[in-house]
Design a protein around this motif. Sequence first.
Motif, short mmCIF file in Angstrom:
data_model
loop_
_atom_site.label_atom_id
_atom_site.label_comp_id
_atom_site.label_asym_id
_atom_site.label_seq_id
_atom_site.Cartn_x
_atom_site.Cartn_y
_atom_site.Cartn_z
N ARG A 41 73.54 106.94 60.86
CA ARG A 41 74.54 107.86 60.34
C ARG A 41 74.42 109.23 60.98
NH1 ARG A 41 75.86 111.84 57.08
NH2 ARG A 41 77.57 111.66 55.62
N LEU A 44 75.59 109.06 64.73
CA LEU A 44 77.04 108.94 64.85
C LEU A 44 77.75 110.21 64.36
CD1 LEU A 44 77.68 105.22 63.85
CD2 LEU A 44 77.53 106.23 66.14
N GLY A 48 80.18 112.42 66.64
CA GLY A 48 81.56 112.61 66.20
C GLY A 48 82.00 114.05 66.13
N ILE A 84 79.04 99.60 65.79
CA ILE A 84 78.47 100.77 66.46
C ILE A 84 78.99 100.85 67.89
CG2 ILE A 84 76.34 101.83 67.33
CD1 ILE A 84 74.92 100.65 64.85
N THR A 87 82.50 102.09 67.99
CA THR A 87 82.51 103.53 67.75
C THR A 87 82.09 104.29 69.01
OG1 THR A 87 82.01 103.16 65.42
CG2 THR A 87 81.57 105.37 66.28
N LEU A 88 81.03 103.84 69.67
CA LEU A 88 80.55 104.51 70.87
C LEU A 88 81.57 104.43 72.01
CD1 LEU A 88 76.81 103.38 70.89
CD2 LEU A 88 77.74 105.59 70.17
N ARG A 91 84.27 106.80 71.39
CA ARG A 91 83.79 108.18 71.59
C ARG A 91 83.74 108.53 73.07
NH1 ARG A 91 84.34 112.64 71.59
NH2 ARG A 91 82.91 114.25 70.90
N MET A 96 87.19 109.04 67.87
CA MET A 96 86.17 108.35 67.08
C MET A 96 86.80 107.72 65.86
SD MET A 96 82.49 109.65 65.89
CE MET A 96 81.49 108.75 64.71
N TRP A 99 83.14 104.82 61.10
CA TRP A 99 82.18 103.72 61.02
C TRP A 99 81.80 103.56 59.56
CZ3 TRP A 99 76.70 103.73 59.99
CH2 TRP A 99 76.06 102.51 60.27
#
Length: 144
Positions: A41, A44, A48, A84, A87-88, A91, A96, A99
């Motif tokens: 968390r 990320l 973000g 994950i 999300t990456l 990004r 983003m 998540w």
Amino acid sequence: MTAPMVVEPSTVLLRPGRRLGAMVAVGAARLLATQPPARIRRVLARLGSGARPAKYTSALAARRAVMAVSPTCRGERGCVPRSIATTLLCRMTGSMPTWCVGVRTVAPFAAHAWVEADGVIVGEPMPPGYLRALFAVGPGTAPW
């Protein structure tokens, strides 16, 4: 009795640059997925910072790219590295998704990780309301 699980091969074709980005995202996600949820968390949330919210279509494209390069992420138990990595990969392009980590709202109990964009679960074959987030990290989420 157990049944062997077969992971279907991907039919998504990716440009070389997109394939490389997806592979980098999957590699980083597999490392990050071994960490405690609080650390994931925090990482990320820091990533973000300054990101714009991902659109559903770009998050879905990122999820498909991740699944195209990784049998683990295509698998039934690949939700954490898949979410994950998605999300990456988003990004890397400046946006983003959110998540999420949570549980099913119907029996049997099971934990799950997924991404949301535009307020909708991205790419999961579950009806609305099937999952409840215990925590979520999106663009602008403050690190703990």
